[in-house]
Enzyme design. Structure first.
Site, PDB file in Angstrom:
ATOM      1  N   PRO A 119      -8.971  -2.800  59.599  1.00  0.00           N
ATOM      2  CA  PRO A 119      -8.559  -1.548  58.945  1.00  0.00           C
ATOM      3  C   PRO A 119      -9.492  -1.154  57.799  1.00  0.00           C
ATOM      4  O   PRO A 119      -9.891  -1.990  56.988  1.00  0.00           O
ATOM      5  CB  PRO A 119      -7.144  -1.849  58.425  1.00  0.00           C
ATOM      6  CG  PRO A 119      -6.649  -2.972  59.254  1.00  0.00           C
ATOM      7  CD  PRO A 119      -7.851  -3.772  59.634  1.00  0.00           C
ATOM      8  N   ILE A 120      -9.844   0.124  57.784  1.00  0.00           N
ATOM      9  CA  ILE A 120     -10.620   0.720  56.693  1.00  0.00           C
ATOM     10  C   ILE A 120      -9.635   1.554  55.894  1.00  0.00           C
ATOM     11  O   ILE A 120      -9.024   2.484  56.438  1.00  0.00           O
ATOM     12  CB  ILE A 120     -11.740   1.640  57.238  1.00  0.00           C
ATOM     13  CG1 ILE A 120     -12.676   0.912  58.206  1.00  0.00           C
ATOM     14  CG2 ILE A 120     -12.486   2.301  56.088  1.00  0.00           C
ATOM     15  CD1 ILE A 120     -13.658  -0.028  57.578  1.00  0.00           C
TER      16      ILE A 120
END
Lengths: 63, 63, 63, 63, 63, 63
Positions: free
Chosen positions: E2-3
């Site tokens: 996840p960013i």
């Protein structure tokens, strides 16, 4: 140059998106006193379950 | 660390995306003199009707 | 049309940024087989304390 | 006011997304000492082929 | 993978940012059942005049 | 719910930003037929050297 990104609930018609692109571009061009050709817009269609306000997904706030 | 986000017209093949990820990572690693493992990329596939230049959706500029 | 956004540690010189913009544009143009004039890039300079990997700010990983 | 954007591998269930929105909102509210209603979250579901680490798409790192 | 990107009012201390990075990473790791080392966070510090809710800049809503 | 992000050349006055926030909010509310209070905007001020069109930084295109 302005780069505009709008994340919104999916399901809008192409006509609504076209109107949105036109109006937002005009609003920016006018407010910043630049020509419309400088404005680049990207719309991101997002399902309601992917949006949260106050810790609650939009599917529960406004089903 | 660089976080790279690329919004582009949808429809590219997995092979094209792989090449894109490779080349952009190499370009950044070289230009910033960092190792490739530091570069994180996310691609966003966007339909033409969601992209506007100069107030006009891409569907009308380049159908 | 690709819109490219790169968030990176602040402190790069204008020369480095110019090289970065050039190389990344060329890489995208080649990988996607489009002309360079279609590529728009924005760089965001971010202090180390604003970047976290694995829950740890970059100031503590790599002071 | 915080605007939170999370790009992640597609395929999570609505229940997982709801939990994610809840937990992240609580974490931010607590860390920044603000009320939860100020936190706005958008999730972007991304296919594995659109994510690259170190120049390699996630489809090849973790098929 | 996840960013996470968080845009928030500028002025938080490094300690607050560290706590924010920690808590949000833990929240995501738990909700998505992944390890913390997969979570990448970037914070963007934004002046109040750059934030608008309901068409009004935050400088006027909450001076 | 729309989340609007505008990256633009730094240096605009608070008055210009206020006008921008107002006009863009009105444009979106009208085009999407929603109330203005649903629209959240964040502006990102970016130096010219951080913006590239066609591989060239804005400092060289329009010094």
């Amino acid at each position: 140059m302005p780069i505009v990104q709008i994340s919104m609930i999916q399901g809008r018609t192409p006509e609504m998106k076209e109107k949105l692109i036109q109006r937002v571009t005009d609003a920016i061009a006018e407010a910043l006193q630049i020509t419309a050709d400088k404005v680049h817009i990207v719309l991101y269609d997002v399902p309601k379950e992917n949006i949260g306000h106050g810790g609650i997904p939009l599917t529960k706030i406004n089903p």
